[in-house]
Scaffold this motif. Structure first.
Motif, PDB file in Angstrom:
ATOM      1  N   VAL A  10       0.454  -1.182  -0.171  1.00 45.30           N
ATOM      2  CA  VAL A  10       0.295   0.075   0.259  1.00 45.30           C
ATOM      3  C   VAL A  10       0.314   1.103  -0.084  1.00 45.30           C
ATOM      4  CG1 VAL A  10      -1.934   1.563   1.734  1.00 45.30           C
ATOM      5  CG2 VAL A  10      -1.399  -1.111   1.276  1.00 45.30           C
ATOM      6  N   GLY A  89      -3.815  -1.939  -5.041  1.00 50.19           N
ATOM      7  CA  GLY A  89      -4.803  -3.419  -5.476  1.00 50.19           C
ATOM      8  C   GLY A  89      -4.369  -4.269  -6.101  1.00 50.19           C
ATOM      9  N   SER A  93      -5.430  -3.688 -10.261  1.00 54.73           N
ATOM     10  CA  SER A  93      -7.145  -2.765  -9.522  1.00 54.73           C
ATOM     11  C   SER A  93      -5.984  -2.097  -8.339  1.00 54.73           C
ATOM     12  CB  SER A  93      -7.430  -3.665  -9.419  1.00 54.73           C
ATOM     13  OG  SER A  93      -7.452  -3.782  -7.575  1.00 54.73           O
ATOM     14  N   VAL A  95      -7.596   0.249  -4.878  1.00 51.34           N
ATOM     15  CA  VAL A  95      -8.977   0.658  -3.986  1.00 51.34           C
ATOM     16  C   VAL A  95      -8.951   2.337  -3.464  1.00 51.34           C
ATOM     17  CG1 VAL A  95      -8.900  -0.218  -1.106  1.00 51.34           C
ATOM     18  CG2 VAL A  95      -7.529  -1.701  -2.989  1.00 51.34           C
ATOM     19  N   VAL A  97     -10.597   4.553  -0.400  1.00 50.49           N
ATOM     20  CA  VAL A  97     -11.059   4.904   0.573  1.00 50.49           C
ATOM     21  C   VAL A  97     -11.655   5.857  -0.115  1.00 50.49           C
ATOM     22  CG1 VAL A  97     -10.953   5.415   2.637  1.00 50.49           C
ATOM     23  CG2 VAL A  97      -9.607   3.692   1.398  1.00 50.49           C
ATOM     24  N   THR A 126     -14.885   1.871   0.668  1.00 45.80           N
ATOM     25  CA  THR A 126     -14.091   1.383   0.482  1.00 45.80           C
ATOM     26  C   THR A 126     -14.449   0.299  -1.128  1.00 45.80           C
ATOM     27  OG1 THR A 126     -13.213   1.686   2.447  1.00 45.80           O
ATOM     28  CG2 THR A 126     -12.019  -0.294   0.720  1.00 45.80           C
ATOM     29  N   ARG A 128     -12.595  -1.392  -4.856  1.00 44.03           N
ATOM     30  CA  ARG A 128     -11.806  -2.579  -5.362  1.00 44.03           C
ATOM     31  C   ARG A 128     -12.350  -1.786  -6.512  1.00 44.03           C
ATOM     32  NH1 ARG A 128      -9.113  -6.988  -7.492  1.00 44.03           N
ATOM     33  NH2 ARG A 128     -10.900  -8.483  -6.160  1.00 44.03           N
ATOM     34  N   ARG A 137     -15.737  -4.687  -6.356  1.00 43.24           N
ATOM     35  CA  ARG A 137     -16.118  -4.612  -4.892  1.00 43.24           C
ATOM     36  C   ARG A 137     -16.314  -3.597  -3.861  1.00 43.24           C
ATOM     37  NH1 ARG A 137     -17.531  -8.867  -1.473  1.00 43.24           N
ATOM     38  NH2 ARG A 137     -17.105  -8.290   1.199  1.00 43.24           N
ATOM     39  N   SER A 138     -16.970  -3.828  -3.253  1.00 46.30           N
ATOM     40  CA  SER A 138     -17.276  -2.156  -2.354  1.00 46.30           C
ATOM     41  C   SER A 138     -18.355  -2.284  -0.792  1.00 46.30           C
ATOM     42  CB  SER A 138     -18.552  -1.014  -3.552  1.00 46.30           C
ATOM     43  OG  SER A 138     -19.336  -1.415  -3.904  1.00 46.30           O
ATOM     44  N   SER A 141     -17.240   1.559   5.086  1.00 53.13           N
ATOM     45  CA  SER A 141     -15.778   1.411   5.745  1.00 53.13           C
ATOM     46  C   SER A 141     -15.805   2.183   6.958  1.00 53.13           C
ATOM     47  CB  SER A 141     -14.434   1.415   5.270  1.00 53.13           C
ATOM     48  OG  SER A 141     -14.586   2.236   4.303  1.00 53.13           O
ATOM     49  N   VAL A 195      -7.114   0.123   4.908  1.00 52.40           N
ATOM     50  CA  VAL A 195      -7.452   0.077   3.734  1.00 52.40           C
ATOM     51  C   VAL A 195      -7.746  -1.428   3.294  1.00 52.40           C
ATOM     52  CG1 VAL A 195      -6.208  -0.115   1.078  1.00 52.40           C
ATOM     53  CG2 VAL A 195      -5.844   1.717   2.725  1.00 52.40           C
ATOM     54  N   ASP A 196      -7.139  -2.296   4.643  1.00 53.19           N
ATOM     55  CA  ASP A 196      -7.961  -3.897   4.249  1.00 53.19           C
ATOM     56  C   ASP A 196      -9.039  -4.105   5.103  1.00 53.19           C
ATOM     57  OD1 ASP A 196      -6.453  -3.507   6.574  1.00 53.19           O
ATOM     58  OD2 ASP A 196      -5.002  -4.949   6.691  1.00 53.19           O
TER      59      ASP A 196
END
Length: 469
Positions: A10, A89, A93, A95, A97, A126, A128, A137-138, A141, A195-196
């Motif tokens: 990251v 990502g 990809s 990621v 936020v 968050t 991807r 994916r969303s 968060s 982030v994860d």
């Protein structure tokens, strides 16, 4: 992927778009330059064929994750898309936020059982996404916070989200007319979002309770530089000194010290007024003794929102107009004063504190020198800059929050300003604006938000090598 390797990846992902940046070379005396990439033309959105942006030849875009769309878990995407950062990502990809600047006791999005305040509708999501804006994916968060305006990416693998308010059951209602007695928690804090995963929803109270805007991390010292957007009153430039370097701690710890910038030899120096680009100041820092004041008797919101800043100004801290976007690069924090500068003869003064059309400042974290990089002469050149990021060529990307026809504009290392993108006017929504610009891994894609009544995120790509980004 284990967490240590993930954080390393990251951190590299944050740095990648900025490799080779020479933004410290941005100089005063900028001259308007039209067409960094050539004339702008209407371009249709690859998602639905609608025209949302005007871009130079060769550029394309796709909108995604609009207000009202579904997250991957089936819950609904809130509106008011605002500050955002991109991280590396898997499989090329990004990621993202992303903040949602929702005000009022409207109820939390996502799972209310997890919310910081079940009645507050702001927070972060968050996502991807591919480099062409396809959502993989969303999910929510951070939820139950309020007025999450901007923030900043952190090198240990996190986004710090900032609440631009001091709403809560202990203060009077703000100008929006929302009933603060319906809130269950105090607001006006920083929140860390890994982030994860999802946030712990524990506020960093020692970093102050005031209308936060952006957060910029200095890896050399571990300090977090903070801007304040106090719309109707003077604003300040702050730094939070955590009790342990966040990279070593693996997170941002509470219990540190909050300070506010002052100009040496000039108490309460008014930097909101117009001055020549290139002007420099030696600075010092004053401590804020009570960063999280306890209010009694439900003071008026206008009083509560100034409680922290007044402490700093009593010790001589400098006065700015509406500090918004901030970004750190190579020992310098660049930050934006949205209404700083002289009144333009071509424009009526905007509402709120400050009569200008925008300033860009640079603070050198090592030597403490403050420099005015640029001041807008009129709205047609730069109109109320807000969020800011940096391109791979050292050009600042400025999101406008002006009165009409907002742009993404570039301010180059040689001091030239140019138009890159114009927002197509949205019928019935004159307040629509750009926010949250951020370059994805490798600099292929510029992700940006349209903050509107029905906001959306957008991925833009094209021949960056042809121009100045």
């Amino acid at each position: 992927m284990d967490r240590r390797r993930f954080i390393s990846t990251v951190a590299a992902g944050i740095a990648a778009p900025f490799a080779g940046v020479a933004c410290a070379g941005v100089q005063g005396g900028a001259k308007p330059v039209r067409g960094g990439y050539g004339p702008l033309r209407p371009v249709r959105d690859l998602r639905d064929g609608e025209v949302r942006l005007h871009l130079p030849d060769g550029f394309a875009y796709r909108s995604f994750s609009a207000a009202g769309d579904e997250f991957s878990d089936g819950s609904r995407v809130p509106g008011r898309h605002d500050g955002m950062a991109a991280f590396t990502g898997q499989d090329g990809s990004a990621v993202l936020v992303r903040n949602h600047e929702v005000n009022g006791p409207v109820g939390a999005f996502g799972d209310r059982a997890d919310a910081y305040d079940p009645m507050a509708g702001g927070g972060t999501s968050t996502l991807r996404v591919t480099r062409h804006g396809e959502v993989l994916r969303s999910a929510p968060s951070l939820n139950g916070t309020m007025m999450n305006c901007s923030g900043g990416p952190m090198a240990w693998g996190a986004w710090v989200s900032c609440e631009e308010t001091v709403n809560g059951p202990d203060v009077g209602d703000d100008s929006s007319g929302g009933d603060n007695t319906r809130l269950t928690m105090k607001h006006g804090y920083l929140f860390e979002v890994p982030v994860d995963g999802t946030a712990t929803r524990r506020p960093i109270r020692s970093a102050g309770r005031f209308p936060h805007e952006s957060a910029a991390f200095d890896p050399a010292t571990g300090a977090i530089y903070l801007t304040e957007d106090n719309f109707g009153f003077p604003s300040g430039f702050y730094r939070y000194l955590p009790p342990k370097h966040p990279v070593q701690a693996g997170r941002l710890l509470d219990g540190g010290r909050l300070q506010m910038l002052a100009v040496k030899g000039a108490k309460r120096k008014d930097l909101s007024a117009g001055q020549r680009p290139g002007t420099t100041y030696a600075t010092r820092w004053v401590d804020i003794d009570d960063p999280d004041p306890a209010f009694t008797g439900r003071p008026a919101n206008d009083e509560a929102v100034q409680a922290v800043g007044r402490q700093g100004r009593a010790e001589g801290a400098a006065i700015f107009s509406r500090l918004e976007g901030a970004v750190h690069h190579q020992g310098t924090v660049y930050f934006v004063s949205t209404q700083g500068g002289d009144t333009s003869p071509d424009d009526p003064p905007p509402s709120g504190f400050g009569d200008g059309r925008g300033q860009v400042w640079a603070y050198e974290t090592g030597g403490g020198r403050l420099r005015l990089v640029y001041e807008s002469p009129r709205s047609s050149v730069l109109d109320l800059p807000d969020n800011v990021t940096v391109s791979a060529r050292g050009t600042l990307v400025l999101c406008e929050d002006g009165d009409d026809g907002n742009y993404l504009r570039g301010l180059t290392g040689s001091g030239r300003i140019f138009d890159f993108c114009r927002l197509e006017p949205i019928p019935g929504d004159p307040g629509a604006e750009f926010a949250g610009s951020t370059f994805g891994p490798g600099g292929h894609t510029l992700y940006v938000n349209i903050q509107a009544k029905h906001g959306t995120s957008i991925a833009i790509w094209g021949p960056w090598e042809r121009g100045l980004f």
